[in-house]
Scaffold this motif. Structure first.
Motif, short mmCIF file in Angstrom:
data_model
loop_
_atom_site.label_atom_id
_atom_site.label_comp_id
_atom_site.label_asym_id
_atom_site.label_seq_id
_atom_site.Cartn_x
_atom_site.Cartn_y
_atom_site.Cartn_z
N ASN A 92 -2.12 -0.05 -13.74
CA ASN A 92 -0.98 -0.05 -13.50
C ASN A 92 -0.12 1.46 -13.90
OD1 ASN A 92 -1.24 -2.83 -12.30
ND2 ASN A 92 -1.74 -3.28 -14.87
N HIS A 139 2.39 -0.96 -10.07
CA HIS A 139 1.66 -0.45 -8.93
C HIS A 139 0.07 -0.29 -9.33
CE1 HIS A 139 5.59 0.02 -6.43
NE2 HIS A 139 5.33 -0.55 -6.62
N GLN A 140 -0.55 -0.66 -8.46
CA GLN A 140 -2.38 -0.54 -9.26
C GLN A 140 -2.92 0.33 -8.34
OE1 GLN A 140 -4.12 -3.94 -8.56
NE2 GLN A 140 -3.40 -5.24 -10.10
N ILE A 141 -2.68 1.63 -8.82
CA ILE A 141 -2.88 3.06 -7.94
C ILE A 141 -4.56 3.45 -8.56
CG2 ILE A 141 -1.03 3.70 -8.59
CD1 ILE A 141 -1.67 5.60 -10.91
N GLU A 189 0.66 -1.28 -0.39
CA GLU A 189 0.27 0.08 -0.40
C GLU A 189 1.28 0.83 0.00
OE1 GLU A 189 -3.92 1.51 0.56
OE2 GLU A 189 -2.38 0.46 -0.83
N ARG A 206 2.30 2.32 -3.98
CA ARG A 206 1.64 1.74 -4.54
C ARG A 206 1.09 3.69 -4.34
NH1 ARG A 206 -3.89 2.72 -4.92
NH2 ARG A 206 -4.49 3.07 -2.43
#
Length: 406
Positions: free
Chosen positions: A122, A127-129, A13, A16
């Motif tokens: 991504n 990172h999955q934003i 987290e 991210r």
């Protein structure tokens, strides 16, 4: 009692959130830039609704929508928080039959949502934003081919964010240098080729899967390409323009308006009086935008979270001139219960622990840690303390060098 599964938090987290903060986005500025992609996603999926969302510590920000006029929701109330947990996509065929969602407000009238599918957006370093999601009031299931097309569109969202960021960065460099102007034109060709490539791929996918209705929306992608070309022309004639503020600048007036626009909704939802005031300094003097919306936004969201209903959150902004620099001061105070000694210690040692808000809002534990990181990166300081008889107070001070007048 709310279960942990209901409010998932990625293991990475903090990384991210740092990736999202590096984009330094103003979430209120992009609705027109991505509207065509949201519409295209809904057409591909055959759904009534499509949203392009970015997710920070406290809020799911909708930067473009189709079929549902929405700008933001608390993160804990967002379906898209489940999409950023590391999987390729997150699909629920019937929300009313899923124990996690069947009692949520969005499954009841007037929305009465049934179907959801989200694919991650991504950011830097993978990172999955955020999430590109399609939603409908009828149960359904999408084919793998259509899901792959949605992933192509999600990739285009982040590519377009990078394109506009590149353009804004380069606008500060062009001025009268012909060699730099040539570099601008060269750098813009790559992102434009990506947009045109997206059109071709979706045309091919559409023909293969007999999705004739998709093809008419390809024109929207080409319009976006034309829009970028027009923006490139604007860059190349920059010297003919006379703007008071550069693309990467704000002043106190603009800063105040942006914060009101972004966070008044959160405050009103909890019946909190959000007061943003200009306390000192020239309200027209420019200073860099760099990470200021992320810093102020996280602190305001945190204050709203820990302030009870009918309470007050105050934001005081000031810009002080010193001999060699300007000093931007940001003071955020609330009428909550204040910060415990244990929590203050956690802030001092960089701990990411979290507690629930005054109305049971989920705490994610990384918002204040992110603020500390961003303030330190700008060479600033942050002081945190409790005010007797009131709540918590955050004082942030960030220095900016004075511009050399030409």
């Amino acid at each position: 009692m709310m279960s942990i599964e209901t409010y998932p938090v990625p293991q990475n987290e903090m990384q991210r959130l740092l990736s999202l903060s590096e984009l330094d986005l103003d979430y209120s500025e992009h609705s027109e830039e991505f509207k065509d992609l949201a519409m295209l996603a809904a057409k591909v999926a055959g759904t009534e609704i499509s949203l392009i969302n970015l997710i920070d510590s406290y809020t799911t920000w909708t930067i473009a929508n189709h079929g549902l006029n929405i700008q933001q929701v608390p993160r804990e109330e967002s379906l898209c928080q489940h999409t950023i947990m590391g999987q390729p996509q997150f699909e629920v065929s019937d929300l009313s039959l899923d124990d996690r969602f069947k009692d949520k407000d969005f499954t009841r009238a007037p929305l009465s949502l049934r179907y959801y599918l989200g694919v991650p957006i991504n950011g830097p370093e993978g990172h999955q934003i955020g999430s590109l999601c399609v939603v409908d009031t009828k149960p359904k299931h999408l084919s793998p081919e259509k899901i792959e097309m949605l992933k192509i569109i999600a990739d285009q969202v982040i590519n377009r964010i990078y394109t506009y960021r590149t353009i804004k960065d380069l606008k500060d460099q062009v001025k009268n240098a012909n060699d730099v102007k040539n570099k601008v034109a060269h750098d813009i060709r790559g992102p434009l080729a990506g947009i045109i490539g997206l059109s071709n791929i979706i045309v091919q996918q559409g023909n293969a899967n007999e999705l004739d209705e998709v093809l008419e929306f390809i024109q929207l992608i080409h319009k976006s390409s034309k829009s970028l070309l027009e923006l490139a022309d604007e860059i190349l004639t920059e010297e003919q323009q006379n703007r008071k503020l550069a693309q990467d600048e704000m002043n106190l007036n603009v800063f105040k308006c942006k914060l009101e626009n972004l966070y008044n909704g959160q405050a009103k939802n909890k019946n909190i009086n959000l007061q943003i005031q200009l306390k000192e300094g020239d309200t027209l003097s420019p200073f860099p935008k760099n990470k200021l919306l992320q810093i102020a936004g996280n602190l305001i969201s945190n204050a709203i979270k820990f302030t009870p209903e009918t309470g007050i959150v105050k934001v005081d902004l000031s810009l002080k001139e010193e001999a060699q620099q300007y000093l931007l001061d940001l003071k955020i105070s609330d009428t909550g219960e204040g910060i415990t000694e244990a929590a203050l210690l956690h802030l001092e040692d960089g701990g990411g622990s979290s507690t629930a808000g005054t109305c049971g809002e989920k705490g994610y534990g990384f918002g204040l840690e992110l603020v500390q990181h961003l303030v330190k990166g700008l060479g600033g300081t942050m002081e945190v303390y409790n005010v007797s008889g009131s709540g918590a107070c955050f004082n942030v001070s960030i220095p900016f060098k004075k511009k050399v007048k030409e």
